[in-house]
Design a protein around this motif. Structure first.
Motif, PDB file in Angstrom:
ATOM      1  N   ARG A   1       0.835  -1.210   0.000  1.00  0.00           N
ATOM      2  CA  ARG A   1       0.000   0.000   0.000  1.00  0.00           C
ATOM      3  C   ARG A   1       0.864   1.252   0.000  1.00  0.00           C
ATOM      4  O   ARG A   1       0.566   2.217  -0.688  1.00  0.00           O
ATOM      5  CB  ARG A   1      -0.923   0.030   1.221  1.00  0.00           C
ATOM      6  CG  ARG A   1      -1.873  -1.120   1.322  1.00  0.00           C
ATOM      7  CD  ARG A   1      -3.112  -0.844   0.513  1.00  0.00           C
ATOM      8  NE  ARG A   1      -3.873  -2.073   0.392  1.00  0.00           N
ATOM      9  CZ  ARG A   1      -5.106  -2.199   0.760  1.00  0.00           C
ATOM     10  NH1 ARG A   1      -5.739  -1.186   1.277  1.00  0.00           N
ATOM     11  NH2 ARG A   1      -5.731  -3.339   0.590  1.00  0.00           N
ATOM     12  N   VAL A   2       1.902   1.261   0.826  1.00  0.00           N
ATOM     13  CA  VAL A   2       2.759   2.437   0.936  1.00  0.00           C
ATOM     14  C   VAL A   2       4.123   2.152   0.320  1.00  0.00           C
ATOM     15  O   VAL A   2       4.620   2.925  -0.486  1.00  0.00           O
ATOM     16  CB  VAL A   2       2.904   2.862   2.416  1.00  0.00           C
ATOM     17  CG1 VAL A   2       3.834   4.049   2.555  1.00  0.00           C
ATOM     18  CG2 VAL A   2       1.541   3.191   3.007  1.00  0.00           C
ATOM     19  N   PHE A   3       4.725   1.029   0.717  1.00  0.00           N
ATOM     20  CA  PHE A   3       6.016   0.616   0.176  1.00  0.00           C
ATOM     21  C   PHE A   3       5.812  -0.630  -0.669  1.00  0.00           C
ATOM     22  O   PHE A   3       4.763  -1.248  -0.624  1.00  0.00           O
ATOM     23  CB  PHE A   3       7.008   0.299   1.306  1.00  0.00           C
ATOM     24  CG  PHE A   3       7.215   1.437   2.257  1.00  0.00           C
ATOM     25  CD1 PHE A   3       7.770   2.630   1.828  1.00  0.00           C
ATOM     26  CD2 PHE A   3       6.861   1.319   3.586  1.00  0.00           C
ATOM     27  CE1 PHE A   3       7.967   3.679   2.707  1.00  0.00           C
ATOM     28  CE2 PHE A   3       7.052   2.351   4.467  1.00  0.00           C
ATOM     29  CZ  PHE A   3       7.604   3.539   4.033  1.00  0.00           C
ATOM     30  N   SER A   4       6.802  -1.013  -1.432  1.00  0.00           N
ATOM     31  CA  SER A   4       6.678  -2.244  -2.213  1.00  0.00           C
ATOM     32  C   SER A   4       7.095  -3.423  -1.336  1.00  0.00           C
ATOM     33  O   SER A   4       8.263  -3.704  -1.165  1.00  0.00           O
ATOM     34  CB  SER A   4       7.564  -2.176  -3.457  1.00  0.00           C
ATOM     35  OG  SER A   4       8.909  -2.000  -3.085  1.00  0.00           O
ATOM     36  N   GLY A   5       6.127  -4.069  -0.745  1.00  0.00           N
ATOM     37  CA  GLY A   5       6.400  -5.223   0.118  1.00  0.00           C
ATOM     38  C   GLY A   5       5.719  -5.061   1.469  1.00  0.00           C
ATOM     39  O   GLY A   5       4.686  -4.424   1.592  1.00  0.00           O
ATOM     40  N   TYR A   6       6.348  -5.653   2.469  1.00  0.00           N
ATOM     41  CA  TYR A   6       5.770  -5.672   3.816  1.00  0.00           C
ATOM     42  C   TYR A   6       6.370  -4.622   4.739  1.00  0.00           C
ATOM     43  O   TYR A   6       6.161  -4.658   5.943  1.00  0.00           O
ATOM     44  CB  TYR A   6       5.978  -7.052   4.441  1.00  0.00           C
ATOM     45  CG  TYR A   6       5.152  -8.139   3.813  1.00  0.00           C
ATOM     46  CD1 TYR A   6       3.792  -8.198   4.024  1.00  0.00           C
ATOM     47  CD2 TYR A   6       5.745  -9.111   3.016  1.00  0.00           C
ATOM     48  CE1 TYR A   6       3.025  -9.199   3.454  1.00  0.00           C
ATOM     49  CE2 TYR A   6       4.983 -10.112   2.442  1.00  0.00           C
ATOM     50  CZ  TYR A   6       3.629 -10.151   2.667  1.00  0.00           C
ATOM     51  OH  TYR A   6       2.882 -11.137   2.103  1.00  0.00           O
ATOM     52  N   GLY A   7       7.140  -3.690   4.226  1.00  0.00           N
ATOM     53  CA  GLY A   7       7.854  -2.720   5.054  1.00  0.00           C
ATOM     54  C   GLY A   7       6.957  -1.886   5.946  1.00  0.00           C
ATOM     55  O   GLY A   7       7.256  -1.676   7.123  1.00  0.00           O
ATOM     56  N   PHE A   8       5.856  -1.388   5.417  1.00  0.00           N
ATOM     57  CA  PHE A   8       4.965  -0.535   6.204  1.00  0.00           C
ATOM     58  C   PHE A   8       4.300  -1.328   7.323  1.00  0.00           C
ATOM     59  O   PHE A   8       4.204  -0.854   8.459  1.00  0.00           O
ATOM     60  CB  PHE A   8       3.915   0.111   5.301  1.00  0.00           C
ATOM     61  CG  PHE A   8       3.034   1.087   6.014  1.00  0.00           C
ATOM     62  CD1 PHE A   8       3.549   2.263   6.515  1.00  0.00           C
ATOM     63  CD2 PHE A   8       1.686   0.823   6.175  1.00  0.00           C
ATOM     64  CE1 PHE A   8       2.742   3.165   7.181  1.00  0.00           C
ATOM     65  CE2 PHE A   8       0.867   1.717   6.831  1.00  0.00           C
ATOM     66  CZ  PHE A   8       1.393   2.899   7.341  1.00  0.00           C
ATOM     67  N   GLY A   9       3.841  -2.536   7.036  1.00  0.00           N
ATOM     68  CA  GLY A   9       3.227  -3.381   8.063  1.00  0.00           C
ATOM     69  C   GLY A   9       4.205  -3.748   9.157  1.00  0.00           C
ATOM     70  O   GLY A   9       3.863  -3.743  10.341  1.00  0.00           O
ATOM     71  N   LEU A  10       5.434  -4.064   8.773  1.00  0.00           N
ATOM     72  CA  LEU A  10       6.450  -4.373   9.780  1.00  0.00           C
ATOM     73  C   LEU A  10       6.748  -3.152  10.638  1.00  0.00           C
ATOM     74  O   LEU A  10       6.940  -3.282  11.857  1.00  0.00           O
ATOM     75  CB  LEU A  10       7.726  -4.871   9.107  1.00  0.00           C
ATOM     76  CG  LEU A  10       7.677  -6.301   8.572  1.00  0.00           C
ATOM     77  CD1 LEU A  10       8.949  -6.611   7.793  1.00  0.00           C
ATOM     78  CD2 LEU A  10       7.494  -7.289   9.692  1.00  0.00           C
ATOM     79  N   SER A  11       6.759  -1.985  10.026  1.00  0.00           N
ATOM     80  CA  SER A  11       6.987  -0.756  10.790  1.00  0.00           C
ATOM     81  C   SER A  11       5.874  -0.543  11.814  1.00  0.00           C
ATOM     82  O   SER A  11       6.140  -0.180  12.962  1.00  0.00           O
ATOM     83  CB  SER A  11       7.055   0.452   9.862  1.00  0.00           C
ATOM     84  OG  SER A  11       8.075   0.293   8.923  1.00  0.00           O
ATOM     85  N   LEU A  12       4.640  -0.765  11.416  1.00  0.00           N
ATOM     86  CA  LEU A  12       3.520  -0.625  12.360  1.00  0.00           C
ATOM     87  C   LEU A  12       3.633  -1.626  13.502  1.00  0.00           C
ATOM     88  O   LEU A  12       3.374  -1.286  14.667  1.00  0.00           O
ATOM     89  CB  LEU A  12       2.189  -0.814  11.634  1.00  0.00           C
ATOM     90  CG  LEU A  12       1.750   0.297  10.706  1.00  0.00           C
ATOM     91  CD1 LEU A  12       0.443  -0.082  10.012  1.00  0.00           C
ATOM     92  CD2 LEU A  12       1.582   1.594  11.465  1.00  0.00           C
ATOM     93  N   LEU A  13       4.018  -2.858  13.205  1.00  0.00           N
ATOM     94  CA  LEU A  13       4.152  -3.861  14.255  1.00  0.00           C
ATOM     95  C   LEU A  13       5.293  -3.525  15.212  1.00  0.00           C
ATOM     96  O   LEU A  13       5.166  -3.730  16.427  1.00  0.00           O
ATOM     97  CB  LEU A  13       4.353  -5.243  13.644  1.00  0.00           C
ATOM     98  CG  LEU A  13       3.137  -5.816  12.925  1.00  0.00           C
ATOM     99  CD1 LEU A  13       3.483  -7.135  12.260  1.00  0.00           C
ATOM    100  CD2 LEU A  13       1.974  -5.992  13.883  1.00  0.00           C
ATOM    101  N   VAL A  14       6.390  -2.992  14.694  1.00  0.00           N
ATOM    102  CA  VAL A  14       7.508  -2.583  15.556  1.00  0.00           C
ATOM    103  C   VAL A  14       7.066  -1.452  16.480  1.00  0.00           C
ATOM    104  O   VAL A  14       7.373  -1.456  17.677  1.00  0.00           O
ATOM    105  CB  VAL A  14       8.730  -2.181  14.708  1.00  0.00           C
ATOM    106  CG1 VAL A  14       9.769  -1.467  15.547  1.00  0.00           C
ATOM    107  CG2 VAL A  14       9.335  -3.396  14.055  1.00  0.00           C
TER     108      VAL A  14
END
Length: 89
Positions: A39-52
């Motif tokens: 949605r924001v980045f190409s991949g899971y980067g944004f979701g991982l950032s939210l989880l962190v």
């Protein structure tokens, strides 16, 4: 394994809380990762950032001085096993 400081009747309650936390931990992170995938980045980067961020906030809440596991002075130091004050041995 339940810590010896837990009263005899409260072991099941502790296991229930731990089980509920594990259930939530297995349910919501995949939803967050799937909802934010590319949605924001190409991949899971944004979701991982939210989880962190969520983990850091939860860690800060648990480390706050208002989290007290019981009344002060409940255990007497020196009457337990070596290295574990207040635990009958």
């Amino acid at each position: 394994m339940v810590r010896p400081e837990v009263p005899a009747g409260a072991g099941g309650q502790g296991a229930c809380v731990v089980g509920a936390a594990g259930g939530l931990g297995g349910y919501f992170p995949p939803l967050i990762m799937g909802a934010t995938y590319q949605r924001v980045f190409s991949g899971y980067g944004f979701g991982l950032s939210l989880l962190v961020i969520l983990v850091l906030v939860a860690r800060g809440a648990l480390a706050s001085p208002t989290s007290v596991s019981g009344p002060p002075g409940r255990l007497s130091p020196g009457d337990g096993r070596p290295g574990v004050p207040g635990v009958p041995g």
